[in-house]
Design an enzyme around this catalytic site. Structure first.
Site, mmCIF file in Angstrom:
data_model
loop_
_atom_site.group_PDB
_atom_site.id
_atom_site.type_symbol
_atom_site.label_atom_id
_atom_site.label_comp_id
_atom_site.label_asym_id
_atom_site.label_seq_id
_atom_site.Cartn_x
_atom_site.Cartn_y
_atom_site.Cartn_z
ATOM 1 C CE1 TYR A 183 8.559 9.175 -4.887
ATOM 2 C CE2 TYR A 183 8.762 9.117 -7.265
ATOM 3 C CZ TYR A 183 7.991 9.029 -6.138
ATOM 4 O OH TYR A 183 6.648 8.788 -6.248
ATOM 5 C CG ASN B 267 8.539 4.260 0.817
ATOM 6 O OD1 ASN B 267 7.412 4.288 0.331
ATOM 7 N ND2 ASN B 267 9.503 5.069 0.419
ATOM 8 C CG HIS C 115 5.031 8.056 2.110
ATOM 9 N ND1 HIS C 115 4.753 7.058 1.214
ATOM 10 C CD2 HIS C 115 4.159 7.910 3.127
ATOM 11 C CE1 HIS C 115 3.749 6.337 1.673
ATOM 12 N NE2 HIS C 115 3.374 6.833 2.836
ATOM 13 C CB SER D 209 7.515 12.851 -2.296
ATOM 14 O OG SER D 209 6.391 11.998 -2.322
ATOM 15 N NE ARG E 48 4.066 13.004 -5.626
ATOM 16 C CZ ARG E 48 4.429 11.751 -5.873
ATOM 17 N NH1 ARG E 48 4.940 10.994 -4.920
ATOM 18 N NH2 ARG E 48 4.300 11.252 -7.081
ATOM 19 C CD GLU F 112 1.833 5.781 5.778
ATOM 20 O OE1 GLU F 112 1.514 6.203 4.653
ATOM 21 O OE2 GLU F 112 1.040 5.747 6.741
ATOM 22 C CB ALA G 5 1.693 2.237 -5.694
ATOM 23 N NE ARG H 54 8.343 5.705 -10.058
ATOM 24 C CZ ARG H 54 7.678 5.756 -8.922
ATOM 25 N NH1 ARG H 54 8.260 5.449 -7.793
ATOM 26 N NH2 ARG H 54 6.413 6.107 -8.919
ATOM 27 N N PRO I 215 6.727 -1.265 -4.231
ATOM 28 C CG PRO I 215 4.636 -0.999 -5.233
ATOM 29 C CD PRO I 215 5.291 -1.303 -3.924
ATOM 30 C CG ASN I 216 7.309 1.141 -9.461
ATOM 31 O OD1 ASN I 216 7.695 0.376 -10.331
ATOM 32 N ND2 ASN I 216 6.032 1.399 -9.265
#
Length: 147
Positions: A24, A75, A101, A103, A108, A99, A78, A19, A11-12
């Protein structure tokens, strides 16, 4: 024989480039797809690149990968931290799973520190920005066998 790597995005991620560019970057998902296609082709692989904002659809993508992919780069966004359904689906895939990501999630907020997906991943790549996708393709080429 087909040598297809599924690159799955949660998502996103369709909003990459717009965004939170401070986190990102400004590279779009379309740009990332083009880079993945080129990198995979240079290594003798094809890419099936997908994005969805819906958990069930992401699970269905993993189910299809069981038949059509020699490896999965995911990826989950969320869903990394919330989706037992996605974790269970990934457990059914016998090939290598990376997996990914954009960032460094460990740098974070603490809500981003506990990945469910890492429990089934062959490897984890994070913090390399959009370039992480190409690095993951290269890593997958070394792990995957043709399907």
């Amino acid at each position: 024989m087909t040598k297809t790597i599924f690159v799955l995005n949660g998502p996103n991620l369709n909003l990459l480039g717009e965004r939170e560019p401070s986190i990102y970057g400004t590279t779009t998902l379309r740009d990332i797809k083009a880079r993945c296609d080129a990198k995979a082709a240079s290594l003798g692989f094809a890419v099936d690149f997908r994005q969805t904002n819906f958990e069930g659809e992401l699970v269905e993508f993993v189910h299809q990968a069981r038949k059509d992919a020699c490896g999965i780069i995911i990826n989950p966004a969320a869903y990394t931290f919330t989706s037992i359904a996605l974790l269970d689906a990934l457990k059914t895939f016998d090939g290598p799973k990376i997996e990914l990501h954009i960032s460094n999630v460990h740098a974070r907020e603490s809500i981003y520190h506990n990945s469910l997906i890492s429990r089934t991943a062959t490897g984890v790549m994070l913090g390399f920005g959009a370039a992480g996708y190409e690095l993951a393709i290269e890593a997958m080429a070394g792990l995957a066998t043709p399907s």
